[in-house]
Motif scaffolding. Structure first.
Motif, short mmCIF file in Angstrom:
data_model
loop_
_atom_site.label_atom_id
_atom_site.label_comp_id
_atom_site.label_asym_id
_atom_site.label_seq_id
_atom_site.Cartn_x
_atom_site.Cartn_y
_atom_site.Cartn_z
N ALA A 189 13.91 -9.78 2.70
CA ALA A 189 14.87 -10.89 2.76
C ALA A 189 14.71 -11.71 4.04
CB ALA A 189 16.30 -10.35 2.64
N ALA A 190 14.36 -11.06 5.14
CA ALA A 190 14.18 -11.78 6.40
C ALA A 190 12.86 -12.56 6.43
CB ALA A 190 14.22 -10.81 7.57
N GLY A 191 12.00 -12.31 5.43
CA GLY A 191 10.74 -13.04 5.32
C GLY A 191 10.87 -14.12 4.27
N GLU A 192 9.98 -14.07 3.26
CA GLU A 192 10.01 -15.07 2.20
C GLU A 192 10.78 -14.61 0.97
OE1 GLU A 192 6.09 -16.94 1.58
OE2 GLU A 192 5.48 -15.80 3.35
N ASN A 193 11.19 -13.34 0.95
CA ASN A 193 11.98 -12.77 -0.15
C ASN A 193 11.27 -12.93 -1.49
OD1 ASN A 193 14.20 -11.27 -0.93
ND2 ASN A 193 15.42 -13.06 -1.42
N LEU A 194 9.94 -12.71 -1.51
CA LEU A 194 9.14 -12.84 -2.72
C LEU A 194 8.99 -11.49 -3.41
CD1 LEU A 194 6.23 -15.04 -1.30
CD2 LEU A 194 8.16 -15.79 -2.72
N THR A 209 0.84 -1.19 0.00
CA THR A 209 0.00 0.00 0.00
C THR A 209 0.88 1.25 0.00
OG1 THR A 209 -0.12 0.02 2.41
CG2 THR A 209 -1.88 -1.12 1.25
N THR A 210 0.39 2.31 -0.59
CA THR A 210 1.11 3.57 -0.63
C THR A 210 1.39 4.05 0.79
OG1 THR A 210 0.07 4.17 -2.71
CG2 THR A 210 1.06 5.96 -1.44
N GLY A 211 2.66 4.34 1.07
CA GLY A 211 3.05 4.84 2.38
C GLY A 211 3.16 3.77 3.45
N GLY A 212 2.83 2.54 3.10
CA GLY A 212 2.90 1.46 4.08
C GLY A 212 4.27 0.81 4.11
N GLN A 213 4.46 -0.06 5.05
CA GLN A 213 5.71 -0.81 5.15
C GLN A 213 5.70 -1.99 4.19
OE1 GLN A 213 6.25 -1.90 9.26
NE2 GLN A 213 7.17 0.06 9.73
N MET A 214 6.88 -2.40 3.78
CA MET A 214 7.01 -3.57 2.92
C MET A 214 6.54 -4.79 3.70
SD MET A 214 8.12 -4.58 -0.12
CE MET A 214 9.30 -3.39 -0.71
N PRO A 215 5.62 -5.57 3.16
CA PRO A 215 5.15 -6.77 3.87
C PRO A 215 6.29 -7.76 4.11
CG PRO A 215 3.67 -6.22 2.05
CD PRO A 215 4.89 -5.36 1.91
N THR A 216 6.19 -8.51 5.18
CA THR A 216 7.23 -9.47 5.56
C THR A 216 7.54 -10.46 4.44
OG1 THR A 216 6.59 -9.28 7.87
CG2 THR A 216 7.87 -11.21 7.28
N ALA A 217 6.53 -10.86 3.68
CA ALA A 217 6.75 -11.83 2.60
C ALA A 217 7.70 -11.28 1.53
CB ALA A 217 5.43 -12.23 1.95
N GLN A 218 7.80 -9.94 1.41
CA GLN A 218 8.63 -9.35 0.37
C GLN A 218 10.04 -8.95 0.84
OE1 GLN A 218 5.10 -8.77 0.12
NE2 GLN A 218 5.37 -10.25 -1.51
#
Length: 77
Positions: A41-46, A30-39
């Motif tokens: 490197a410490a998450g799923e790096n998708l 989302t605009t202005g939001g944080q990068m989701p964990t899935a995206q």
């Protein structure tokens, strides 16, 4: 290092020339939001889902860059 006292990074896109615009949307971000964990490197790096629309018909390709003004360096990441 105290991150609250570091100099803020300049917006690298301010110096670029004005060009035709288009719309970029994502089901993952989302605009202005944080990068989701899935995206991250410490998450799923998708790679996030992205969609482009409204671009000039002569467009041949896209280049996507990201700038993180909260990065712990004056130049961002």
């Amino acid at each position: 290092m105290d991150l609250n006292s570091r100099p803020l990074a300049l917006d690298p896109y301010e110096a670029l020339p004005q060009l035709p615009t288009f719309i970029l949307t994502s089901a993952d971000m989302t605009t202005g939001g944080q990068m989701p964990t899935a995206q991250i490197a410490a998450g799923e790096n998708l790679s996030p889902q992205l969609s482009w629309s409204g671009f000039p018909k002569e467009t041949k390709s896209f280049l996507l860059t990201c700038f993180d003004p909260d990065a712990p360096t004056p130049s961002g990441f």
